[in-house]
Motif scaffolding. Structure first.
Motif, PDB file in Angstrom:
ATOM      1  N   PRO A 559       0.852  -1.267  -0.185  1.00  0.00           N
ATOM      2  CA  PRO A 559      -0.091  -0.185   0.131  1.00  0.00           C
ATOM      3  C   PRO A 559       0.759   1.404   0.059  1.00  0.00           C
ATOM      4  O   PRO A 559       0.318   2.375  -0.458  1.00  0.00           O
ATOM      5  N   GLY A 560       2.009   0.996   0.358  1.00  0.00           N
ATOM      6  CA  GLY A 560       2.838   2.322   0.663  1.00  0.00           C
ATOM      7  C   GLY A 560       3.499   2.522  -0.908  1.00  0.00           C
ATOM      8  O   GLY A 560       4.127   3.912  -0.998  1.00  0.00           O
ATOM      9  N   ARG A 561       3.660   1.593  -1.601  1.00  0.00           N
ATOM     10  CA  ARG A 561       4.329   1.650  -3.062  1.00  0.00           C
ATOM     11  C   ARG A 561       3.407   1.030  -3.977  1.00  0.00           C
ATOM     12  O   ARG A 561       3.673   0.009  -4.597  1.00  0.00           O
ATOM     13  N   PRO A 562       2.302   1.407  -4.417  1.00  0.00           N
ATOM     14  CA  PRO A 562       1.299   0.781  -5.263  1.00  0.00           C
ATOM     15  C   PRO A 562       1.782   0.842  -6.707  1.00  0.00           C
ATOM     16  O   PRO A 562       2.233   1.991  -7.235  1.00  0.00           O
ATOM     17  N   VAL A 563       1.597  -0.266  -7.292  1.00  0.00           N
ATOM     18  CA  VAL A 563       2.074  -0.429  -8.672  1.00  0.00           C
ATOM     19  C   VAL A 563       1.068  -1.050  -9.497  1.00  0.00           C
ATOM     20  O   VAL A 563       0.496  -2.188  -9.007  1.00  0.00           O
ATOM     21  N   MET A 564       0.410  -0.225 -10.122  1.00  0.00           N
ATOM     22  CA  MET A 564      -0.870  -0.732 -10.983  1.00  0.00           C
ATOM     23  C   MET A 564      -0.588  -1.538 -12.288  1.00  0.00           C
ATOM     24  O   MET A 564       0.445  -1.206 -12.969  1.00  0.00           O
ATOM     25  N   VAL A 565      -1.298  -2.561 -12.517  1.00  0.00           N
ATOM     26  CA  VAL A 565      -1.003  -3.112 -13.682  1.00  0.00           C
ATOM     27  C   VAL A 565      -2.248  -3.162 -14.749  1.00  0.00           C
ATOM     28  O   VAL A 565      -3.336  -3.273 -14.346  1.00  0.00           O
ATOM     29  N   PHE A 566      -1.929  -2.630 -16.040  1.00  0.00           N
ATOM     30  CA  PHE A 566      -2.845  -2.350 -16.986  1.00  0.00           C
ATOM     31  C   PHE A 566      -2.573  -3.386 -18.400  1.00  0.00           C
ATOM     32  O   PHE A 566      -1.527  -3.390 -18.558  1.00  0.00           O
ATOM     33  N   ALA A 567      -3.421  -4.397 -18.387  1.00  0.00           N
ATOM     34  CA  ALA A 567      -3.290  -5.265 -19.354  1.00  0.00           C
ATOM     35  C   ALA A 567      -4.060  -5.154 -20.564  1.00  0.00           C
ATOM     36  O   ALA A 567      -5.354  -4.899 -20.602  1.00  0.00           O
ATOM     37  N   ILE A 568      -3.439  -5.241 -21.801  1.00  0.00           N
ATOM     38  CA  ILE A 568      -4.268  -5.154 -23.173  1.00  0.00           C
ATOM     39  C   ILE A 568      -4.320  -6.539 -23.623  1.00  0.00           C
ATOM     40  O   ILE A 568      -3.072  -6.871 -24.234  1.00  0.00           O
ATOM     41  N   GLY A 569      -5.091  -7.027 -23.928  1.00  0.00           N
ATOM     42  CA  GLY A 569      -5.395  -8.211 -24.738  1.00  0.00           C
ATOM     43  C   GLY A 569      -5.729  -8.013 -25.965  1.00  0.00           C
ATOM     44  O   GLY A 569      -6.660  -7.828 -26.405  1.00  0.00           O
ATOM     45  N   TYR A 570      -4.622  -8.650 -26.959  1.00  0.00           N
ATOM     46  CA  TYR A 570      -4.695  -8.235 -28.028  1.00  0.00           C
ATOM     47  C   TYR A 570      -5.142  -9.413 -28.958  1.00  0.00           C
ATOM     48  O   TYR A 570      -4.397 -10.286 -29.255  1.00  0.00           O
ATOM     49  N   GLY A 571      -6.235  -9.445 -29.565  1.00  0.00           N
ATOM     50  CA  GLY A 571      -6.471 -10.585 -30.512  1.00  0.00           C
ATOM     51  C   GLY A 571      -7.472 -11.577 -29.698  1.00  0.00           C
ATOM     52  O   GLY A 571      -7.555 -11.507 -28.466  1.00  0.00           O
ATOM     53  N   GLY A 572      -7.989 -12.445 -30.143  1.00  0.00           N
ATOM     54  CA  GLY A 572      -9.141 -13.444 -29.810  1.00  0.00           C
ATOM     55  C   GLY A 572      -8.221 -14.443 -28.811  1.00  0.00           C
ATOM     56  O   GLY A 572      -9.012 -15.226 -28.075  1.00  0.00           O
TER      57      GLY A 572
END
Length: 614
Positions: A559-572
Motif C-alpha cells: 500500500p505504501g508503494r502501489p504499482v498498478m497493472v494495466f493489461a491489453i489483450g490483443y486478439g481473440g
C-alpha cells in the motif's frame, strides 16, 4: 398573458462554471473570451467528424494504445464531478419557463432577453430600433446583460455550448445574431515565419511542434469559464479527428496538446495586459507565447498601438465561432407574439444598414462584412459546428491533470505475434507489422514528465531469459546514450521482431516488472506496468499455474508503494480472464481488443473508466 408575471430568478452571485459539470466519462468513449471587461469567463463541445484524410496504418493502434494508457490515465485523474449547478440550473430553468410568455407592457408581450455582455450594447440598439409600445411606454424587447441565464423568454449566450453545459432547454434551430471566430494571438514576426498572412497554421502542426518541443508555449482559457477556451478545445478535437479515422487516436492527440499547454486556465485579459508591457517580439514569444482568444477581443486590443506588433492566426484545419444564438424557451417559441418579436430582433441585426454597428465593435454580422484592424484576416474557412458531446469534452479537457508517470511497458514478442491479421483497410499484415508501423506516433504521446522502460518478453529456447530490455528505464527527457529517448523508443518500435517458435513467459515477466517498478517507486508519480499480449502464459520454463502467479503477485502488493497493472489483450486468443484478475488485484484494468483497428479507442474507454470514482 398575465399582467403581473413572477420576477426572473436573481443572480446576484454567479455560480462557478466548473460546478455544473456533467458526468465526465460516459459509458461509451469517445462519447457518440479574452480581453474582457472584467467579467467572468465561461464553457463548449467537440466537432462532427470531418472527412478523414489518408488513414495511418491501423497497425499503429497497438503502440498507440500504450500512449492511450498514459494520456488517458492523466485525463481520468481527478475525475470528481459535481452536479450542484446542474440541479440548480434546472430549478432556475423551471422558474424562467414559468415566466415565459408572461411579461406584458400595455397588453403587449415583452421579450425578456438575457444577453452576454460583449453583444448586449448592440442588441440594445436593435431593440431600440424595434421601438416601444407607445401605449405602455416600455420596450418590447427588454435586455439584461449578464453571462448566465437570468430568466425571461430568451437567452443570447456567446455560444449555444454554454446553454448545453447549463442544460438550458431551448427551441430548435436558433438564429445567430452575430459572430466572432476564435483565433490565436501571436507576435507578428512569428506569424510571418509561418507564412502569415498568406498561409494560416493548423492545429495539427502546432500540436506536433508542441510535442517535439520545437514551438513556442501555448496557453488557453478554461473551457468551463472562457468562451475562447471552450471553442479552442473543440477546434483542437475537430482538427485531430481530421488526422485519423480512429476516434481514440484523435482523442489522444488532442489531449497531448492539452498536456503541453503552458497555462490551461489562462485569462486572456491578463495575457493581453502582460503582452502590452512587452517591447521585444522575441521576448514576448518566450514570456507570453501564443494564446487563444476571440477575434473581437484581439480587435479591441489592437485599437491601441503597442510596441510588439501582433497577428491573429486562424487555424486552417478547424475554426469555431462564437455565434451568439438567440435561444428561446420552448414555451416562448410557441407564443406567436413573442416569436414575432424575436424574428424582428434578428432581422434588424441582420439588416445591411446595421452591419456597421457590429463591425464597429469588432464583431462580424451574418454576411461577409468583417471588422477592420491591424493583424486581422477578413476571410477564413467555414466554421465547424458544435458536436453533441460538448459537456463531456469540456469536462475532460478541464479536468485533465498533467502528472508524472513511471511506466514499464511489457510487450509480447512470442511467435504468435507473427500471425496474420487484417488492418482496417482489409490489407493482410501481421501483428508484429502493425506494431512496427506505430513507433513514431506512439513516441509522440509520452510527455517529458514520463519515465519509461520497455521490455520484450518471449522464450525462444530452454535457457532463454523471460524478457530482454529493449529500452532502459529512464526519464523521457533524457538521452539513451547519444540518442534522445523519444527517438530511441521510435527505433525500438521500428526494429520490433516477434521470435519464431518462442513461448510466452507472461506471468514471470509481469512479476519481475512489478517488482522492478516497485523498487523504482516514485511517490510523486503514477507508477504502472502496461502489458501488451496476444496470448497466455505457456510454452516456457517459466510457466506456472494461475493460482501460483496470483499468489506471488499478491505478495508484491505494498500500500505504501502501489504499482498498478494495466493489461491489453490483443486478439481473440488472449487470456482475458487472467489479465482481468491481475489488473484488478493491483488496482488497474484489462481490456480486450479483438479488432486491431479498434484497439486505441478501446484503450481510451477502458483506462478512462478505470480511474473514475468507485
Amino acid at each position: 398573458m398575465e399582467d403581473d408575471p413572477p420576477p426572473p430568478p436573481a443572480h446576484t452571485a454567479r455560480p462557478r462554471r466548473d460546478d455544473w459539470l456533467p458526468p465526465l466519462y460516459p459509458e461509451e468513449w469517445p462519447p457518440a473570451p479574452a480581453h474582457q471587461e472584467h467579467r467572468e469567463q465561461r464553457p463548449l463541445p467537440p466537432p462532427p467528424r470531418p472527412p478523414a484524410p489518408a488513414e495511418q496504418p491501423p497497425g499503429t493502434k497497438l503502440w498507440v494504445a500504450v500512449g492511450v494508457v498514459i494520456v488517458a490515465l492523466a485525463v481520468a485523474a481527478g475525475v470528481a464531478v459535481g452536479l450542484n449547478l446542474a440541479s440548480r440550473s434546472n430549478a432556475e430553468r423551471a422558474d424562467g419557463a414559468a415566466g415565459a410568455a408572461g411579461a406584458t407592457c400595455g397588453g403587449r408581450g415583452v421579450l425578456r432577453t438575457t444577453v452576454t455582455p460583449e453583444l448586449a450594447p448592440v442588441v440594445e440598439q436593435a431593440a431600440a430600433d424595434i421601438g416601444a409600445n407607445q401605449q405602455g411606454g416600455c420596450k418590447l424587447v427588454a435586455v439584461t446583460a449578464t453571462d448566465t441565464y437570468a430568466g425571461g423568454e430568451a437567452w443570447v449566450p456567446a455560444t449555444a455550448g454554454w446553454a448545453r453545459l447549463a442544460k438550458f432547454d431551448y427551441a430548435p434551430e436558433p438564429v445567430s445574431l452575430a459572430r466572432t471566430p476564435v483565433v490565436i494571438a501571436a507576435p507578428r514576426s512569428y506569424a510571418e515565419s509561418l507564412g502569415w498572412p498568406d498561409k494560416q497554421p493548423t492545429w495539427a502542426a502546432l500540436g506536433a511542434a508542441l510535442n517535439n518541443g520545437q514551438g513556442p508555449k501555448l496557453s488557453m482559457g478554461s473551457p468551463l469559464r472562457d468562451t475562447a477556451g471552450l471553442l479552442a478545445a473543440i477546434e483542437i478535437q475537430s482538427a485531430m479527428a481530421r488526422t485519423t479515422t480512429d476516434p481514440g487516436i484523435a482523442q489522444m492527440r488532442a489531449l497531448s496538446v492539452r498536456a503541453r499547454l503552458a497555462d490551461a486556465e489562462a485569462e486572456p485579459a491578463k495575457l493581453l495586459e502582460k503582452l502590452a508591457q512587452q517591447t521585444d517580439s522575441a521576448r514576448a514569444l518566450r514570456d507570453v507565447g501564443l494564446f487563444t482568444l476571440t477575434e473581437q477581443d484581439f480587435w479591441r486590443y489592437q485599437q491601441t498601438r503597442h510596441p510588439v506588433a501582433m497577428a491573429a492566426l486562424y487555424p486552417a484545419d478547424a475554426i469555431a465561432e462564437a455565434d451568439f444564438p438567440l435561444l428561446m424557451t420552448p414555451k416562448a417559441a410557441g407564443d406567436g407574439e413573442l416569436k414575432a418579436l424575436a424574428s424582428r430582433l434578428a432581422e434588424r441585426m441582420h439588416a445591411k444598414d446595421f452591419a456597421d454597428r457590429l463591425t464597429s465593435r469588432g464583431l462580424r454580422p451574418a454576411g461577409d462584412a468583417a471588422p477592420s484592424g491591424d493583424g486581422l484576416t477578413a476571410k477564413y474557412q467555414a466554421a465547424i459546428g458544435l458536436p453533441d458531446n460538448v459537456a463531456e469534452w469540456a469536462a475532460t479537457w478541464a479536468q485533465y491533470k498533467r502528472l508524472a508517470y513511471h511506466t514499464l511497458l511489457l510487450v509480447d514478442a512470442s511467435a504468435s505475434m507473427n500471425d496474420e491479421v487484417h488492418d482496417r483497410a482489409g490489407n493482410v499484415t501481421t501483428k508484429a507489422g502493425l506494431l512496427r508501423s506505430a513507433g513514431v506516433q506512439a513516441a509522440q504521446l509520452f510527455g517529458d514528465e514520463t519515465s519509461l522502460g520497455v521490455w520484450m518478453f518471449a522464450s525462444p529456447g530452454a535457457e532463454a531469459p523471460p524478457f530482454t530490455v529493449a529500452l532502459p528505464f529512464g526519464p523521457m527527457a533524457d538521452a539513451v546514450g547519444a540518442v534522445p529517448r523519444r527517438e530511441a523508443m521510435r527505433r525500438v518500435a521500428e526494429q520490433y521482431t516477434a521470435l519464431p517458435k518462442a513461448g510466452t513467459p507472461l506471468f514471470e515477466t509481469v512479476l519481475r516488472g512489478v517488482g522492478d517498478l516497485k523498487d523504482r517507486f516514485a511517490s510523486d508519480a503514477v507508477n504502472l506496468v502496461v502489458v501488451l499480449t496476444d496470448g497466455r502464459d505457456q510454452d516456457s520454463r517459466f510457466s506456472m499455474p494461475k493460482e501460483q502467479f496470483l499468489s506471488r503477485l499478491t505478495g508484491l502488493r505494498d500500500p505504501g508503494r502501489p504499482v498498478m497493472v494495466f493489461a491489453i489483450g490483443y486478439g481473440g486468443d488472449a487470456d482475458m480472464t487472467v489479465l482481468r484478475e491481475m489488473s484488478q488485484l493491483t488496482g488497474g484494468q484489462a481490456v480486450a481488443s479483438n479488432d486491431p483497428g479498434d484497439l486505441a479507442s478501446a484503450m481510451a474507454k477502458i483506462f478512462l473508466a478505470a480511474h473514475t470514482p468507485r
